[in-house]
Design a protein around this motif. Sequence first.
Motif, PDB file in Angstrom:
ATOM      1  N   SER A  19      37.199  42.075  39.548  1.00  0.00           N
ATOM      2  CA  SER A  19      38.654  42.266  39.565  1.00  0.00           C
ATOM      3  C   SER A  19      39.316  41.110  40.300  1.00  0.00           C
ATOM      4  N   HIS A  20      38.660  40.611  41.352  1.00  0.00           N
ATOM      5  CA  HIS A  20      39.175  39.439  42.065  1.00  0.00           C
ATOM      6  C   HIS A  20      39.314  38.261  41.105  1.00  0.00           C
ATOM      7  N   THR A  56      27.844  40.085  51.458  1.00  0.00           N
ATOM      8  CA  THR A  56      28.595  41.329  51.617  1.00  0.00           C
ATOM      9  C   THR A  56      27.647  42.523  51.703  1.00  0.00           C
ATOM     10  N   ILE A  59      26.229  43.447  54.949  1.00  0.00           N
ATOM     11  CA  ILE A  59      27.015  44.261  55.873  1.00  0.00           C
ATOM     12  C   ILE A  59      26.592  45.718  55.798  1.00  0.00           C
ATOM     13  N   TRP A  60      26.292  46.126  54.567  1.00  0.00           N
ATOM     14  CA  TRP A  60      25.955  47.532  54.391  1.00  0.00           C
ATOM     15  C   TRP A  60      24.534  47.859  54.836  1.00  0.00           C
TER      16      TRP A  60
ATOM     17  N   HIS B  30      44.468  44.469  47.915  1.00  0.00           N
ATOM     18  CA  HIS B  30      43.105  44.176  47.486  1.00  0.00           C
ATOM     19  C   HIS B  30      42.663  42.823  48.026  1.00  0.00           C
ATOM     20  N   TYR B  32      41.725  39.941  46.745  1.00  0.00           N
ATOM     21  CA  TYR B  32      42.384  38.744  46.238  1.00  0.00           C
ATOM     22  C   TYR B  32      43.763  38.614  46.863  1.00  0.00           C
ATOM     23  N   SER B  35      43.690  37.393  50.457  1.00  0.00           N
ATOM     24  CA  SER B  35      43.468  35.960  50.600  1.00  0.00           C
ATOM     25  C   SER B  35      44.730  35.179  50.231  1.00  0.00           C
ATOM     26  N   GLN B  36      45.452  35.656  49.190  1.00  0.00           N
ATOM     27  CA  GLN B  36      46.703  34.993  48.789  1.00  0.00           C
ATOM     28  C   GLN B  36      47.732  35.083  49.905  1.00  0.00           C
ATOM     29  N   TYR B  54      34.911  38.947  51.917  1.00  0.00           N
ATOM     30  CA  TYR B  54      34.344  40.219  51.474  1.00  0.00           C
ATOM     31  C   TYR B  54      33.400  40.840  52.495  1.00  0.00           C
ATOM     32  N   LEU B  57      35.732  42.411  55.003  1.00  0.00           N
ATOM     33  CA  LEU B  57      36.353  43.655  54.512  1.00  0.00           C
ATOM     34  C   LEU B  57      35.365  44.813  54.583  1.00  0.00           C
ATOM     35  N   HIS B  58      34.156  44.545  54.121  1.00  0.00           N
ATOM     36  CA  HIS B  58      33.168  45.630  54.110  1.00  0.00           C
ATOM     37  C   HIS B  58      32.758  46.022  55.519  1.00  0.00           C
ATOM     38  N   TRP B  70      40.221  52.662  44.673  1.00  0.00           N
ATOM     39  CA  TRP B  70      40.471  51.917  43.428  1.00  0.00           C
ATOM     40  C   TRP B  70      41.815  52.368  42.862  1.00  0.00           C
ATOM     41  N   LYS B  75      50.357  44.772  37.799  1.00  0.00           N
ATOM     42  CA  LYS B  75      50.085  44.154  36.500  1.00  0.00           C
ATOM     43  C   LYS B  75      49.084  44.964  35.704  1.00  0.00           C
ATOM     44  N   GLN B  77      46.105  46.120  36.499  1.00  0.00           N
ATOM     45  CA  GLN B  77      44.685  45.785  36.576  1.00  0.00           C
ATOM     46  C   GLN B  77      44.023  46.692  37.605  1.00  0.00           C
ATOM     47  N   GLU B  78      42.734  47.044  37.319  1.00  0.00           N
ATOM     48  CA  GLU B  78      41.976  47.841  38.273  1.00  0.00           C
ATOM     49  C   GLU B  78      41.642  46.973  39.482  1.00  0.00           C
ATOM     50  N   ALA B  79      41.886  47.475  40.691  1.00  0.00           N
ATOM     51  CA  ALA B  79      41.511  46.700  41.882  1.00  0.00           C
ATOM     52  C   ALA B  79      41.204  47.650  43.019  1.00  0.00           C
ATOM     53  N   LYS B  80      40.383  47.154  43.927  1.00  0.00           N
ATOM     54  CA  LYS B  80      40.008  47.981  45.064  1.00  0.00           C
ATOM     55  C   LYS B  80      40.966  47.665  46.200  1.00  0.00           C
ATOM     56  N   TYR B  82      42.545  48.090  49.939  1.00  0.00           N
ATOM     57  CA  TYR B  82      42.177  48.479  51.308  1.00  0.00           C
ATOM     58  C   TYR B  82      43.434  48.873  52.051  1.00  0.00           C
TER      59      TYR B  82
END
Lengths: 878, 116
Positions: A19-20, A56, A59-60, B30, B32, B35-36, B54, B57-58, B70, B75, B77-80, B82
């Motif tokens: 997705s990124h 990543t 981390i888990w 999310h 991305y 970071s933007q 990443y 984040l984790h 999720w 737009k 789009q599927e995104a995770k 936080y």
Amino acid sequence: MSIFHRSQHDRDLDAEVQSHLQMAAQDRLERGEPAHDARDAALREFGNVSLVKEATREIWGGSTTERLLQDLRFGARTLRKTPGFTLVAVLSLALGIGGNATVFSWVQAVLLHPLAGVSQSDRLVAIESVMPDGEYHTSSYPDYKDFRDQSHAFSGMVGVELVNTDLRLQNETHFQRDWGEIVTENFFDVLGVHAALGRMFGPADAHGLNSDPLVVLSYGFWQRRFAGDPTVIGKTIEMDRHSFTVIGIAPRGFTGAIVGIAAEYWVPMMMQPAALPGESMEERSPTFIHIIGRLKPDASLQQASSELHTISARLQSQYPANSKNVGVYVCPLWEAHYGLQAFLLPVLSFLMIVVALVLLIACANVANLLLARATVREREIAVRAALGASRSRLVRQLLSESLLLALLGGGLGILLAYSATNWLMFFLPPAHLPIGLPLGIDGRIVAFTVVLTVLTAFVFGLAPALQTSRPNMNRALQEGGRTASASAGRRRLRNLLVVSETVLAVMLLVGAGLLVRSFRAAEASSPGFNPSNVLLTAMDLRGNGYTGAQAAAFYDRLIQQLRTVPGVQAASLERWVPMWFTGRGYTRPTIEGYTFRREEDRAIDYNVVGQEYFSTMEIPLLRGRDFSQRDSRDSQLVCIVNESMAKRFWPGQDPIGHRLNSWDRWWTVVGVVKDIKYHSMNERPESFLYFPFSQDTSGTDANILVRTAGDPMQLLSAVRAQVHAIDAGATIIDSDDLSGLLSVSLFTYRVAATLSSILGLLGLLLASIGLYGVLSYSVSQRRQEIGIRMALGANRKDVLRLVVSAGLKLTLLGIAAGIFAALIFSTALRSLLFGVRSTDPATLVAVAVLLLCVGLIACYLPARRAMAVDPIVALRHE
Amino acid sequence: MKSQYQNRIELLQGTLDLLILQTLLWGPQHGYGISQVIRTQSGEVLQVDTGSLYPALHRLEKQKWIKSEWKLTEKNQEAKFYQLTAAGRKQLAEERSRWEQLSDAIGAVLKNPVIG
């Protein structure tokens, strides 16, 4: 459950990264970049997707096994990328690990668990009599009973006698000779062996001497001779003219209680007089029983030993006539002085050292290759370290790669062991004995191999992993990994590995050289008689019901007949075959006019031979006469001595006419013959006696010798015809070419020479791969330096010298240290050497030159690459 | 190419956590997006490496300072996404005051005239 979780995490992370990338690409699209470029740029911007994912996932955490699996997956990817390296590493490890697994399977079969089908064989001990001269011996039946009944440390004690009798099934005409055991009635109870069919005999079957003609057959015998017929129970077998009733079949795999010798049948001890006439169950001498005891669960070997010593001391004073100075010796079964393990113990010890050396070389080699590769991987490691992978994580990762290599090698190794386990037979003398060992790969051997494999991975993987995981990050990253050169520490370690490989290779090759020379010398040397063109036929008429005197008459007639056969130049007979593995006789004579010194060994080996024996064997008669027709049972008893014996007892005199006393009879020396080799090629001259067949009626067995002009095997049918012309039922045990048999007696030398040559060449190969690896990497690392030197005017010769001298230094160092080590190591080989000293200069020089040549080739190939460096290209990279 | 690298400042260990938590103060975001945001808000100076973002984040999620879900973006789009948890807000406050202390301290050192 947690594995499932793990993959859910993985999927989630995949989706997140996707997705990124999509969003990044979408943004670029909207800024007006073409679709294709947008996607690529997004990927580029993102960086190394798998590395990010890995960092990543880190981390888990997860459980150790998950991490291990993950590390192994990663390792597998890395190994797939370098198939050449992987192949060499896996193959050398497979050889090393496979060799160790094979030898372990032999140690297991011969020393640790030799008695298949016996429960808790580690609680069994051998109980041997020690003769006054220190020789380990069998015991008598009364001794056995006393030991059994008077001791408390044993839950049971059995007596076993190995026999080789002639058997005939109910409807067969000819006898066939098979090995079996006469055992005490409690045998199967104490060993914990249960019948596969029918029943075993037990103490309840012992009703008295010769009252219970019962026999238990081995599973193999039942299958072969009765085709597994279940109605065999109750049938009879004729054994030495006595009928025995089959009552049971032993379980498959059970081969009796003498290690390595597969017994085909078991007869109760009470039947001993019938099965093996001539030996007494009441006398304390002679002895014929191997005693095996089962220790009580709480009893130790020491306890049992001291208890038996007490009993033995009592027997010595109680029966001074036969038991005076006869001691007792108790040891674990694998240390017993009879059975195959006594023969194989030194061979196996030697092999264990050798395969361990090969594995060490393989480890050194793989460690070396790993270190060489580490130079190339420095950038990758640095990137991973920069992304936050901890040192321990990197070490783990690198070690799991090693583990993967070791596992592949170990897997291949166990396949190797599986197919090689029967090669043990290669180390056994081809005596006429049925070999029965529980060879094969079982759970214990697999477990051993797995442990060894993991250990191996650490041995060859740890040092490189520790070295590699400590990259100089700044330099590796800044220089773009192109010119990163090995650190001094790493280079030292690799040089050390190459030198030690060379040392090991030199040691192995010197050993091989010495053993090959010994074999050649032994093969070329004469045993003192001429074994060519002689047919040897082994016979024993005991099973045919002959007494000693009848047998002697039979053999006399047979020899007379054979001399008339066309093509036969000479014929005679002897009781024992010199240089052969089975049987020898010795006596402790009194010599008239000679007093033995107190510590002097009185035992003198002898042989019983027929007339014209010396001319048939082409042993020169030095003085006096051969045995003749005149020497009968009623005439004066005569003997012939060898040169060594004549010199020992009658120095400066003519031994003819002197007398000696053996078996309470006086024998007059009538002749002196030249010494021959009696037992082995490297024996020292020893005293030896010959007695005439015509005056010795103690045995029914003989070896018939027939000399011809051509191929002795041509006479085979003629000899058989003559034997059966006298007695159609006479048992012929075997016929063979005497020189063929003798070449077999060189087998110790041949085995040692063959094996050590293979190992020596293997060591050489591995060492040269190691040297080549070190130099080629050093050349690839020093490309620029070489380029600069060439640009500054160095010519190809200078470059050659630069590279070759570096490699040569290592080789010479290894050779020097190796020769030094070999000089120490080869003294251990002394007992295997023949006609060559352990410091043989020719061998040492040859090995040094060979290694130097191989070293030069291993240096030359990388050097040629270095010479081909184009200075322009090499410098442009700067 | 070179100038771009020179303008970039590598983030100190721990600073990235602070920036992420700070970014999430304005609402769920999310990876991305985070970071933007950091890049734009730092005037293109701070580039967040995905290899650091990443794992960070984790790690924060594992420590329960943020949680994820999720969802669809605007737009479609599927995104995770936080978002901060209560613990995360507390952590942010702490990290922030620590950062300010550190920043003040460094600033004080740098303002002093060099003697010699």
